[in-house]
Write a protein that holds these residues in place. Structure first.
Motif, short mmCIF file in Angstrom:
data_model
loop_
_atom_site.label_atom_id
_atom_site.label_comp_id
_atom_site.label_asym_id
_atom_site.label_seq_id
_atom_site.Cartn_x
_atom_site.Cartn_y
_atom_site.Cartn_z
N GLY A 190 -4.68 -19.52 38.10
CA GLY A 190 -5.89 -20.28 38.35
C GLY A 190 -6.61 -19.78 39.59
N ARG A 211 -1.92 -22.17 28.57
CA ARG A 211 -1.33 -23.27 29.33
C ARG A 211 -1.83 -24.59 28.77
N ASP A 212 -0.92 -25.54 28.56
CA ASP A 212 -1.19 -26.88 28.05
C ASP A 212 -1.60 -26.89 26.58
N ARG A 268 -8.89 -27.85 36.02
CA ARG A 268 -7.99 -28.96 35.70
C ARG A 268 -6.98 -29.10 36.83
N GLU A 269 -6.85 -30.31 37.34
CA GLU A 269 -5.81 -30.64 38.31
C GLU A 269 -4.85 -31.64 37.68
N ASN A 270 -3.57 -31.51 38.04
CA ASN A 270 -2.53 -32.43 37.59
C ASN A 270 -2.11 -33.31 38.75
N GLY A 272 -3.44 -20.44 35.17
CA GLY A 272 -2.96 -21.64 35.84
C GLY A 272 -2.12 -21.29 37.04
N GLY A 285 2.45 -29.20 33.71
CA GLY A 285 1.63 -29.94 32.75
C GLY A 285 2.30 -31.13 32.12
N SER A 343 -5.54 -34.70 35.21
CA SER A 343 -4.54 -35.23 34.28
C SER A 343 -3.53 -36.06 35.06
N VAL A 380 -6.56 -23.78 35.91
CA VAL A 380 -5.67 -24.95 35.84
C VAL A 380 -4.77 -24.96 37.07
#
Length: 563
Positions: free
Chosen positions: A209, A127-128, A437-439, A205, A482, A475, A229
């Protein structure tokens, strides 16, 4: 000395002058088909596992077909198998394990997504990942994944949660399948390589995740590092919030054509808070207090078309940006799900179609039963969960649902599936490392849930312990999948970042990841030209523009974001 005598002698690579050769590994691969792993070798109550096929796959160089890139893969042994259920009415757990003939001594378990039910091959880009990033198997990792113990193809597209009527299938989806497949994969690695992996990581994710966090919380001795993620940490709270967001739209649907209107208003309120007016909300925590959509109200409050919002639509948006509260506690004492943040609501075309339209409005108003091709994913998922996991009645009308009459069942499923336990002390004690990781523009799940979970771990174990073992990055403007783009000029925003290598260095060399990881945007085909870069800051930071070329990470500095 035959291969298996060599494996018995070589319990670890350190005990041998060399690892098994490519030829030896290839020979061992062909012996796996038909192999059975007894239930006693699996660390949870289970049926036995069976290898149905094991084939040595020839190395393939990277290739381009039209606009599609096929990443390079090395020579590897492709193993397909199942873990049998205990309940004869439950479907089996399918898995795939990939064993490279040039092994780095490490293994990576891939997470799934949504309600799972589809095979996870362990051969996809992470992912990403940026175009051109080598696959984990190409880096020497043994990789594996599972469908989580049910097969979505057995159910209608509108009923992805129907498997939850079966207790064992629900338990497998919640946590058990990932542990069972992990144990089977390690057993097979021991057979082929003569040793267990020195490091074993989990990378996932969204639902995957959540799976990663679940492994750290339930099985801390089994994993050395986890990348999680946009994790669906508080599954129960999220899916109840989904229903809250959707039921009002039976009376006044948030027309998909109105999303650019909301995106523009949000951008105008918050864009420049990061020092640069570029159609991107970087200062994600300062934005909510500045957004006021009341100016978009239709005259008289009734729907008058895509240029304004009705009172019902304004109420819906206020609801989404407010917490969902329970009148009773869920697992680990949690009683609410946090509000969503703002940014990148525009979702009418291209990659951005994975945002507000997909998750909140759908392409048409919600229906009973849900229409899988037009429904917002929040309605498809939320109504499925309530009907099959909570009410356990396929015909239950979710529009009338209140959690209080089902409180005992809600709490039971929360204890089963939510990954909210802040006590990671056992995981930390054996050196486990966690990267979150959070968006910030996620419309599937709230990025504040990851922030709240991080804060709960700090409250439980203290900041020094967390600093030694956890990194949380945010992010800005990134959607659930993403991607990110400018609301004004539609240009792509850098969001790609490799988190596996930083995790591996942290575990193997004790080198912590930096406070800012450079995200990139690259052309999709060779030579993968760099189109831009931007820092992804460690929480509570956000990238603040300091001057210079806005397409370069060096033009930004991480500053603390405040809600």
């Amino acid at each position: 000395m035959n291969l298996f005598s060599l494996m018995a002698l070589c319990a670890t690579l350190a005990a041998c002058s060399h690892a098994p050769s490519r030829e030896q590994i290839g020979a061992a691969c062909t012996t796996l088909a038909g192999r059975s792993i007894p239930a006693a070798s699996i660390g949870l109550p289970s049926g036995p596992a069976t290898v149905h096929s094991a084939v040595l796959v020839t190395a393939a160089p990277g290739s381009v077909s039209g606009n599609s890139l096929m990443p390079a893969t090395p020579e590897y042994c492709k193993v397909l198998g199942t873990v049998a259920s205990r309940d004869p009415k439950a479907q089996p757990i399918n898995f795939q394990l990939n064993l490279p003939t040039r092994w780095n001594g490490k293994a990576l378990q891939y997470g799934g997504g949504g309600f799972n039910g589809v095979p996870i091959s362990g051969l996809a880009p992470l992912r990403d990942a940026a175009p051109g990033d080598p696959l984990p198997i190409a880096r020497g990792y043994a990789t594996f994944g599972t469908d989580s113990g049910h097969q979505a193809s057995a159910f209608p597209a509108s009923e992805p949660g129907a498997f939850a009527l079966n207790d064992e299938m629900l338990e497998n989806f919640a946590y058990a399948s990932y542990k069972k497949v992990r144990d089977v994969a390690v057993d097979l690695m021991q057979s082929v390589y003569g040793q267990r992996p020195r490091q074993l990581y989990y990378f996932g994710g969204s639902e995957g995740g959540r799976e990663g966090l679940t492994m750290a919380q339930r099985f801390p001795a089994d994993y050395d590092g986890i990348v999680s993620v946009v994790p669906v940490i508080n599954w129960t709270g999220l899916f109840h919030a989904f229903v809250r967001n959707q039921v009002p739209q039976f009376g006044d649907w948030l027309d998909a054509a109105k999303t650019p209107l909301i995106a523009k208003a949000t951008s105008e309120a918050c864009d420049a808070l990061d020092g640069l007016a570029d159609g991107v909300v970087n200062n994600y925590m300062a934005c909510p207090a500045r957004v006021n959509l009341q100016a978009l109200r239709c005259p008289g409050g009734s729907d008058a078309g895509p240029h304004c919002l009705s009172d019902a639509e304004l109420s819906l948006i206020r609801g989404i940006h407010s917490p969902y509260r329970f009148s009773f506690p869920l697992a680990n004492g949690i009683s609410e799900y946090p509000q969503w943040l703002y940014g990148h609501e525009d979702s009418l075309d291209g990659a951005a179609a994975l945002n507000l339209v997909r998750w909140v409005s759908g392409s048409a108003a919600p229906t009973v039963p849900p229409n899988a091709s037009t429904a917002a994913t929040q309605w498809l998922y939320g109504s499925n969960w309530i009907r099959y996991a909570i009410a356990r009645d396929a015909n239950f009308d979710v529009r009338s649902y209140r959690p209080e009459p089902f409180a005992a069942r809600v709490q039971q499923t929360s204890a089963l599936i939510d990954s909210t336990n802040p006590d990671l002390s056992a995981f930390f004690a054996r050196g486990g490392k966690l990267i979150l990781r959070e968006n910030a523009a996620d419309r599937a799940q709230s990025p504040l849930m990851g922030i709240e979970y991080y804060q709960s771990v700090v409250a439980r174990l203290g900041q020094p312990a967390v600093d030694r073992s956890v990194r949380l990055y945010v992010s800005p403007s990134s959607t659930h999948s993403g991607n990110a783009r400018s609301v004004t000029d539609k240009s792509a925003i850098p969001t790609m970042a490799d988190l596996l290598d930083p995790l591996d260095r942290w575990v193997t060399t004790q080198t912590p990841p930096p406070d800012a990881i450079v995200q990139t945007s690259k052309a999709g085909l060779p030579p993968f030209a760099l189109q831009g870069s931007r820092p992804m800051c460690r929480y509570p930071g956000y990238p603040h523009y300091m001057g210079g070329d806005k397409a370069l990470a060096s033009s930004y500095a991480c500053r603390d974001a405040q809600l």
